[in-house]
Design a protein around this motif. Structure first.
Motif, mmCIF file in Angstrom:
data_model
loop_
_atom_site.group_PDB
_atom_site.id
_atom_site.type_symbol
_atom_site.label_atom_id
_atom_site.label_comp_id
_atom_site.label_asym_id
_atom_site.label_seq_id
_atom_site.Cartn_x
_atom_site.Cartn_y
_atom_site.Cartn_z
ATOM 1 N N ARG B 134 -43.572 10.954 -16.987
ATOM 2 C CA ARG B 134 -44.538 11.670 -17.817
ATOM 3 C C ARG B 134 -44.659 13.133 -17.370
ATOM 4 O O ARG B 134 -44.533 14.059 -18.172
ATOM 5 N N VAL B 135 -44.850 13.303 -16.064
ATOM 6 C CA VAL B 135 -45.013 14.664 -15.556
ATOM 7 C C VAL B 135 -43.735 15.461 -15.748
ATOM 8 O O VAL B 135 -43.763 16.636 -16.099
ATOM 9 N N ARG B 136 -42.606 14.783 -15.550
ATOM 10 C CA ARG B 136 -41.324 15.469 -15.718
ATOM 11 C C ARG B 136 -41.219 16.065 -17.113
ATOM 12 O O ARG B 136 -40.862 17.226 -17.295
ATOM 13 N N GLU B 137 -41.579 15.256 -18.088
ATOM 14 C CA GLU B 137 -41.509 15.739 -19.455
ATOM 15 C C GLU B 137 -42.411 16.953 -19.649
ATOM 16 O O GLU B 137 -42.004 17.969 -20.202
ATOM 17 N N GLU B 138 -43.632 16.805 -19.144
ATOM 18 C CA GLU B 138 -44.585 17.897 -19.300
ATOM 19 C C GLU B 138 -44.062 19.182 -18.678
ATOM 20 O O GLU B 138 -44.093 20.244 -19.291
ATOM 21 N N VAL B 139 -43.554 19.041 -17.440
ATOM 22 C CA VAL B 139 -43.096 20.226 -16.725
ATOM 23 C C VAL B 139 -41.950 20.873 -17.474
ATOM 24 O O VAL B 139 -41.910 22.094 -17.660
ATOM 25 N N ILE B 140 -41.025 20.052 -17.950
ATOM 26 C CA ILE B 140 -39.869 20.628 -18.625
ATOM 27 C C ILE B 140 -40.293 21.290 -19.930
ATOM 28 O O ILE B 140 -39.801 22.360 -20.285
ATOM 29 N N GLN B 141 -41.259 20.691 -20.597
ATOM 30 C CA GLN B 141 -41.745 21.314 -21.827
ATOM 31 C C GLN B 141 -42.368 22.677 -21.551
ATOM 32 O O GLN B 141 -42.280 23.583 -22.360
ATOM 33 N N LYS B 142 -42.999 22.778 -20.389
ATOM 34 C CA LYS B 142 -43.637 24.051 -20.062
ATOM 35 C C LYS B 142 -42.637 25.055 -19.507
ATOM 36 O O LYS B 142 -43.015 26.146 -19.106
ATOM 37 N N GLY B 143 -41.382 24.658 -19.417
ATOM 38 C CA GLY B 143 -40.368 25.584 -18.968
ATOM 39 C C GLY B 143 -40.156 25.596 -17.481
ATOM 40 O O GLY B 143 -39.556 26.501 -16.937
ATOM 41 N N GLY B 144 -40.655 24.593 -16.773
ATOM 42 C CA GLY B 144 -40.441 24.524 -15.335
ATOM 43 C C GLY B 144 -39.042 24.034 -15.030
ATOM 44 O O GLY B 144 -38.313 23.568 -15.909
ATOM 45 N N TYR B 145 -38.666 24.154 -13.781
ATOM 46 C CA TYR B 145 -37.352 23.658 -13.401
ATOM 47 C C TYR B 145 -37.514 22.458 -12.470
ATOM 48 O O TYR B 145 -38.302 22.489 -11.546
ATOM 49 N N LEU B 146 -36.765 21.414 -12.733
ATOM 50 C CA LEU B 146 -36.764 20.270 -11.828
ATOM 51 C C LEU B 146 -35.332 19.892 -11.542
ATOM 52 O O LEU B 146 -34.471 19.978 -12.428
ATOM 53 N N PRO B 147 -35.058 19.492 -10.309
ATOM 54 C CA PRO B 147 -33.698 19.037 -10.038
ATOM 55 C C PRO B 147 -33.410 17.797 -10.878
ATOM 56 O O PRO B 147 -34.324 17.052 -11.226
ATOM 57 N N PRO B 148 -32.146 17.603 -11.235
ATOM 58 C CA PRO B 148 -31.817 16.458 -12.090
ATOM 59 C C PRO B 148 -32.244 15.151 -11.439
ATOM 60 O O PRO B 148 -32.260 15.031 -10.215
ATOM 61 N N GLU B 149 -32.580 14.204 -12.262
ATOM 62 C CA GLU B 149 -33.060 12.933 -11.750
ATOM 63 C C GLU B 149 -31.943 12.222 -11.004
ATOM 64 O O GLU B 149 -30.799 12.210 -11.461
ATOM 65 N N GLU B 150 -32.301 11.642 -9.878
ATOM 66 C CA GLU B 150 -31.271 10.910 -9.157
ATOM 67 C C GLU B 150 -31.022 9.592 -9.869
ATOM 68 O O GLU B 150 -31.952 8.948 -10.335
ATOM 69 N N ILE B 151 -29.774 9.222 -9.910
ATOM 70 C CA ILE B 151 -29.446 7.991 -10.638
ATOM 71 C C ILE B 151 -29.690 6.780 -9.740
ATOM 72 O O ILE B 151 -29.780 5.654 -10.191
ATOM 73 N N LYS B 152 -29.827 7.096 -8.468
ATOM 74 C CA LYS B 152 -29.983 6.046 -7.474
ATOM 75 C C LYS B 152 -31.071 5.026 -7.865
ATOM 76 O O LYS B 152 -32.145 5.377 -8.331
ATOM 77 N N GLU B 153 -30.768 3.788 -7.603
ATOM 78 C CA GLU B 153 -31.728 2.742 -7.882
ATOM 79 C C GLU B 153 -32.842 2.813 -6.843
ATOM 80 O O GLU B 153 -32.593 3.087 -5.680
ATOM 81 N N ARG B 154 -34.044 2.560 -7.285
ATOM 82 C CA ARG B 154 -35.135 2.595 -6.336
ATOM 83 C C ARG B 154 -35.026 1.409 -5.397
ATOM 84 O O ARG B 154 -34.767 0.294 -5.840
ATOM 85 N N PHE B 155 -35.194 1.658 -4.120
ATOM 86 C CA PHE B 155 -35.120 0.572 -3.154
ATOM 87 C C PHE B 155 -36.419 -0.222 -3.244
ATOM 88 O O PHE B 155 -37.503 0.320 -3.073
ATOM 89 N N ASP B 156 -36.269 -1.491 -3.566
ATOM 90 C CA ASP B 156 -37.465 -2.332 -3.673
ATOM 91 C C ASP B 156 -37.792 -2.852 -2.286
ATOM 92 O O ASP B 156 -37.130 -3.745 -1.773
#
Lengths: 320, 922
Positions: B134-156
């Motif tokens: 959710r925040v990622r979307e918001e930030v990108i809409q506002k023109g912020g920069y975020l490093p690309p999402e890691e594809i790595k699976e979350r360690f459970d």
């Protein structure tokens, strides 16, 4: 409450006639269950036993375990506030229909908790808030717990505004809130010596909307407390965009309107205004209405509605 | 123990129990790492015999660290675990035994807590992902920069539970690791390694306790073995005390609260996910050369010396004029018992006892009062005397009302202070309300560009007016103001119980248990379960698991005042209960979202509407904050597992297990490993050669008096057999010289009671605390003992060493009273290393350091250290610590209530060399 004790009585009587069954059922009680919880769950088990034809009293089987499991699901939902996958929820909702639990505890799920901690976006917040806070605030509230709703509510379920209505109206009232705030500042603050209706009207119009005022002579209102001596005068209800804002009484229509405006402006004295769906009386029935509220918890219920903009739907519903 | 506050409380109250570890770091030479030679004497000036690792405390930080990037895959995790163990081994350098214990299937009493943790972890994981996106979307809409999402699976992290494939792999990897080190590392040459993996039931620390208890119960045990137990849980302290071994030390990572955590989205520190704005990263260093260094230094370790804690406790608990002889060992056991009231993993703590409110001190006070009347101790060898416990509880119960009222007052005061503080801070931050602009803008005095003559003042004034109108237009200023108001009142969870108001007990039972106050039976039931729980927990600590089945079947505790007539509430536990099988246990502790660790048909039972155990697996549940602030402190309202129904449901799906899963589901055994030069090696080798299949006792003289039964391993590690590396980046051990064999703790007859006493021949270590009757004028000032060695040699550096280190500059100011007129005036006088002739009222001194390294070695950056030092010397510490710049200057200011001389400073800070005196610049 009478119906409830009636349900209990039926169960008690039934068990009294089948002592063996009673004894057997008693073995399912878990150690930590309180009387209240157990009585409710026992009713659930007994009511649904027929739906599990392979369950034979005195014999443990996997279908008995399934029934017990669902009874626990139901009890966990009602008493602990757990929720389960939709398919399971639908099932227990159906099975639990008609079982009444006297003032079940109110629990917040972590989702509510999560939003309540402030990590939220505007629209989600309003809906969640209305569920959580109002549940404790007033009797006129929509029950936030779907499974119990069936038990607690009359059949008029599809009446009233659509559930997304508050979210739709909220942005307008946010704008209106600002407009009113500024207007009041320029008028020297909220007080008794203002032309309340004028202020409210100009603000609403500056937001490109109009007010709807409904007037009803006091004598035409039924169901007032009997000892009321005042029989003259008028009552005015103000709405904007179908959302209820305030009710007021006065000698004539203008005075009533001024009083209603004053009531409406009072709502704007809080930190924010919120549109919510609440239950209130209208012509002797409970209906869902759109209300503009401030943050303060209410000690009493709302005044009965004088008009009901969702009437058409209601008529359609009842005619079909 | 699930009480993080307990350790903080303990280390504040008893500061001398903590000794900072000295860690020798491996050197690097031409890019080759030279390992530390651990055969050398321990740099901590103490020699440990046995090192016990509570492995779960190692596995968690290594697999999902909070302060550094997570390892990419399982292999990296394993390597991280190996390195962590190496590090500990290097610090502790055990000479006899290394015992590694991984949590196996826990008793039912603990499983409820595990269940709650895993359900929460799973929920939080889902919520985190949602919030991130959710925040990622918001930030990108506002023109912020975020490093690309890691594809790595979350360690459970839920896979760190006995019975999963991960735990099985881990056991394999550790066997390899042990064989490798035994073969190649000279420091491991003479030690015996025990590995108790997840297939052996029992919590890690309790398996360790069982080992110690069963060793010290047999005659060959060396009563002066020096034990060192690694783990962060506060209950290790209790467990250590419960052994009554005189030499017991705990090692753990230093407790550092509020470490900055990088934001999960952009990876920068300083804000949380919800506040992420996607700003470009700030350069680290002038040319971004520190880009990949973590801001925090590597976590350091501390020792907790239980023998010092025993000294403190002896002071606190010793009672004179008792109607029975005072026995310190017994009073320690009672102290341990009373700590359980305040919190443990198996029972919710009593509402009136909160560790932050000094609950333990209160209990100790009551205990010392009541013990005169009880006629004896509360416990013996882990068995509880309920009659006496009732007296304690009743005494707490009397105070309960006041405790709740005071809690409310304190809370309100705290809030008020906070509010005022915030207000002050805000007032400081605010600049002037209005600043003139343009040619009327304020100018600094004495600058070279002198203001020019005013031109067209009216026009300028008009501009300024317009400008201020523009600023004030719209909702801006109002919006800001409102927001500020908002921040003052954080949303408070509603408290329906209101313990501080009349009728709290009724409300508590109504709200928490949903029963009426009149329901006496129910209340008795809760109390009885709690009493059973107290007995179970104490027994668990002193004798081992009394019942694998018992658990506390409620979410909340009763009040202390409810403990009436409890004498006959408990007789004994069900005998011969068995732990769950690993996979059964997984069904009992996992949420449906972690079902992927289970076979498909088993998993199905967690989600199907037709499952006879579907009620165990809610997908969402309520958390009752119960007066606390954060969700993780609250009570998760989860249903309890019905053991009968669980077993019945599983009986149907047992045939679906593959042979591999069957193996994982079976109970395993502890394994003992040792290297070629160990005296026991030939004996074990002989067992394999003769294929002697019946259990064989260890000859006590071959292994420092350690006893136990050996059985041949089915898939053993044998000398000259290559040990395959399960981790691709590590080499196989082709020249293996280690040997492994199944090990079983020495057996004891049913009903045997392990005595909680000091063993004959045990020597109590020399005292560390300043004797209470120490007289200051004895010639010598008291010299505190900083490490393990009372006669520690002070290190000295030569001149060049100091040049390398940089100097410590010390400025000492003595404040003296100088009477100038009628009024007393304080005057600051500078430089007084020579003894001062005038009466000194106060001294303050400022240390400035010129290298960060110096500060690290001195461990000076910690405020609490200063406070501690201050306490030793009866100084009033009110100093502050501040960095000017990471490299250049670091200032510490101390205030003393007495005259400080150079010699006194030097003796208290032996780590500094006071080289220079500089005249203060003002």
């Amino acid at each position: 409450m009478a119906g409830e004790s009636g349900g209990e009585d039926v169960v008690a009587e039934y068990l009294g006639q089948n002592p063996q069954l009673a004894q057997w059922v008693e073995t399912f009680r878990s150690y930590c269950e309180s009387n209240k919880q157990w009585v409710a769950r026992r009713e659930f088990i007994l009511r649904n036993m027929e739906a599990f034809p392979t369950v034979k009293p005195g014999v443990s089987s996997s279908s008995l375990d399934r029934l017990l499991s669902l009874s626990m699901v139901w009890a966990n939902h009602v008493f602990l506030g757990c929720s389960y996958p939709q398919a399971v929820m639908d099932k227990i909702k159906e099975m639990g229909e008609g079982i009444k639990v006297q003032d079940p505890p109110v629990h917040k799920t972590t989702k509510d908790e999560f939003t309540a901690r402030g990590k939220r976006s505007a629209s989600a917040e309003l809906e969640d808030d209305s569920c959580v806070k109002r549940a404790k605030a007033g009797p006129n509230e929509l029950d936030s717990r779907p499974a119990l709703r069936t038990a607690a509510r009359p059949a008029s379920q599809k009446l009233g505004p659509p559930p997304q209505a508050p979210a739709e109206h909220q942005p307008f009232f946010n704008r209106l809130y600002k407009a009113v705030a500024w207007k009041l500042v320029s008028a020297g603050g909220f007080g008794p010596n203002l032309d309340h209706f004028e202020i409210l009207r100009s603000c609403v119009e500056s937001c490109k909307q109009t007010l709807t005022c409904v007037f009803v002579p006091l004598k035409d209102i039924t169901g007032l407390p009997a000892g009321r001596t005042q029989k003259e005068g008028h009552v005015c209800e103000i709405r904007c965009q179908t959302v209820f804002m305030g009710t007021g009484y006065g000698r004539d229509e203008a005075a009533a309107r001024a009083m209603a405006s004053k009531e409406a402006l009072k709502v704007f004295q809080g930190r924010k205004v919120t549109v919510k769906i609440c239950r209130r009386r209208y012509k002797g029935k409970d209906v869902d209405d759109l209300m503009l509220l401030d943050e303060q918890p209410r000690s009493q219920g709302f005044p009965p509605a004088l008009s009901y903009p969702f009437q058409d739907e209601q008529l359609e519903d009842s005619s079909s | 123990m699930g009480v993080p506050a307990f350790f903080r409380w303990l280390s504040r109250k008893y500061p001398s129990i903590i000794v900072h570890c000295v860690e020798e770091k491996g050197k690097e030479c031409n890019g080759v790492r030279i390992p530390v030679d651990t055969t050398k004497p321990n740099p901590n000036e103490v020699e440990f015999d046995n090192l016990y690792l509570d492995m779960n405390g190692i596995i968690h930080p290594c697999t999902h660290p909070e302060d550094k990037p997570a390892p990419k895959n399982e292999d990296e995790m394993m390597v991280a675990i190996f390195e962590y163990i190496d590090r500990l081994f290097n610090i502790v350098r055990p000479r006899r035994v290394l015992y590694m214990a991984i949590d196996g299937v826990a008793p039912r009493a603990k499983m409820n807590q595990q269940r709650s943790r895993r359900f929460r972890a799973s929920k939080e994981g889902v919520e985190l992902v949602e919030e991130k996106s959710r925040v990622r979307e918001e930030v990108i809409q506002k023109g912020g920069y975020l490093p690309p999402e890691e594809i790595k699976e979350r360690f459970d992290s839920n896979c760190i539970t006995p019975g999963t494939e991960f735990m099985d792999n881990l056991a394999q990897c550790l066997r390899y690791y042990v064989a490798e080190r035994l073969t190649n590392d000279p420091g491991w040459k003479n030690i015996v390694v025990f590995l108790s993996d997840a297939s052996v039931p029992g919590e890690g620390e309790h398996k360790i306790m069982d080992f110690i208890r069963r060793q010290r119960g047999q005659p060959n045990h060396d009563p002066n073995t020096h034990h060192c137990l690694c783990g962060a849980d506060a209950d290790l302290i209790m467990l250590g005390l419960a052994t009554h071994e005189p030499n017991f030390t705990i090692i753990r990572e230093e407790f550092k609260p509020n470490k900055p955590r990088p934001c999960g989205l952009c990876g920068q520190t300083g804000h949380e996910i919800k506040a992420c704005q996607g700003m470009p990263r700030e350069k680290q260093g002038q040319h971004d050369e520190f880009a990949n260094t973590m801001p925090a230094a590597e976590q350091e370790f501390i020792f907790i010396r239980l023998c010092v804690l025993r000294e403190y406790l002896a002071r606190e608990l010793t009672m004179a004029s008792l109607p029975f002889p005072f026995d310190f060992e017994r009073s320690v056991d009672d102290w341990v018992f009373m700590c359980f009231f305040v919190g443990n993993d198996f029972l919710p703590h009593l509402p009136s006892l909160e560790i932050r409110e000094g609950a333990i001190d209160r209990l100790v006070g009551i205990y010392k009062d009541v013990v005169h009347k009880t006629g004896g101790y509360l416990t013996q060898n882990g068995y509880v005397n309920l009659e006496r416990v009732e007296m304690i509880m009743q005494a707490v119960g009397v105070a309960e009302d006041n405790i709740f009222k005071k809690r409310k007052d304190d809370d309100e005061n705290f809030k008020r202070r906070n509010k005022e503080k915030r207000k002050r801070m805000k007032a400081q931050q605010q600049g002037p309300a209005y600043l003139t602009t343009g040619q009327f803008a304020p100018h600094a005095l004495g600058r070279r560009d002198r203001p020019e003559a005013v031109q067209n003042a009216r026009h300028q004034a008009c501009d300024m007016r317009m400008q201020s109108n523009m600023v004030n237009d719209g909702a801006d200023s109002r919006g800001v103001k409102r927001k500020a108001d908002d921040s003052d009142s954080e949303p408070e969870p509603e408290d329906n119980v209101r313990l501080w108001e009349e009728g709290w007990k009724q409300r508590y039972y109504k709200n928490k248990f949903d029963v009426d106050a009149t329901d006496e039976d129910f209340r008795r039931k809760v109390v009885q379960s709690y009493v059973e729980g107290l007995c179970w927990v104490l027994r668990y600590y002193y004798q081992g698991c009394a019942s694998w089945k018992w658990y506390f079947p409620f979410h909340y505790a009763p009040f202390a005042s409810d403990f009436k007539d409890i004498k006959d509430m408990f007789s004994d536990f069900e005998k011969n209960t068995k732990p769950f099988k690993p996979l059964e246990q997984l069904m009992g502790v996992f949420p449906a979202a972690s079902g992927n660790f289970l076979p498909p048909t088993w998993r199905n039972l967690m989600s199907s509407p037709d499952s006879p155990i579907i009620d165990f697996y809610p997908d969402d549940f309520a958390i009752d904050l119960n007066g606390k602030k954060y969700a993780w402190q609250g009570v998760a309202l989860l249903p309890f597992v019905d053991e009968r129904r669980l077993r019945a449901a599983l009986a149907d799906v047992y045939p679906d297990l593959t042979s591999e899963e069957k193996r994982r589901n079976s109970l395993g055994s502890d394994v003992l490993f040792l290297g070629k030069s160990h005296p026991l090696f030939d004996f074990i080798h002989e067992l394999y050669r003769t294929e002697s299949n019946e259990g064989t006792e260890i000859p006590a003289e071959l292994c420092h008096g350690i006893q136990g039964r050996l059985n041949l391993d089915d898939d053993p590690i044998l000398p000259d057999n290559t040990v395959r590396s399960p981790v691709p980046m590590l080499r196989d051990v082709s020249q293996n010289t280690a040997i492994g064999v199944k090990f079983k703790d020495p057996p004891y007859p049913d009903g045997f009671v392990f005595k909680a006493v000091l063993l004959p021949g045990a020597k109590i270590p020399s005292k560390v605390l300043k004797p209470e009757d120490w007289v200051r004028g004895n010639g010598q000032p008291w010299r505190p003992q900083l490490g393990f060695n009372p006669n520690r040699q002070q290190a000295h550096l030569d001149q060049s060493g100091f040049r390398a280190l940089g100097y410590v500059h010390i400025y000492i100011f003595n404040i003296i009273n100088v009477k100038t007129s009628k009024k007393k005036k304080k005057k600051v006088e500078h430089s007084c290393f020579p003894e001062f002739p005038v009466k000194v009222v106060q001294t303050f001194c400022i240390f400035t350091f010129t290298s960060v390294r110096q500060i690290r070695t001195a461990d000076i950056s910690k405020k609490q250290n200063w406070r501690k030092i201050g306490r030793w010397f009866n100084w009033s510490y009110t100093g502050f610590v501040s960095y000017c710049n990471d490299r250049v200057c670091f200032v510490v200011c101390l205030f003393f209530k007495q005259c400080i001389t150079r010699s006194l400073l030097q003796s208290s800070f032996p780590c500094f060399y006071f080289e220079q005196q500089t005249v203060m610049p003002f």
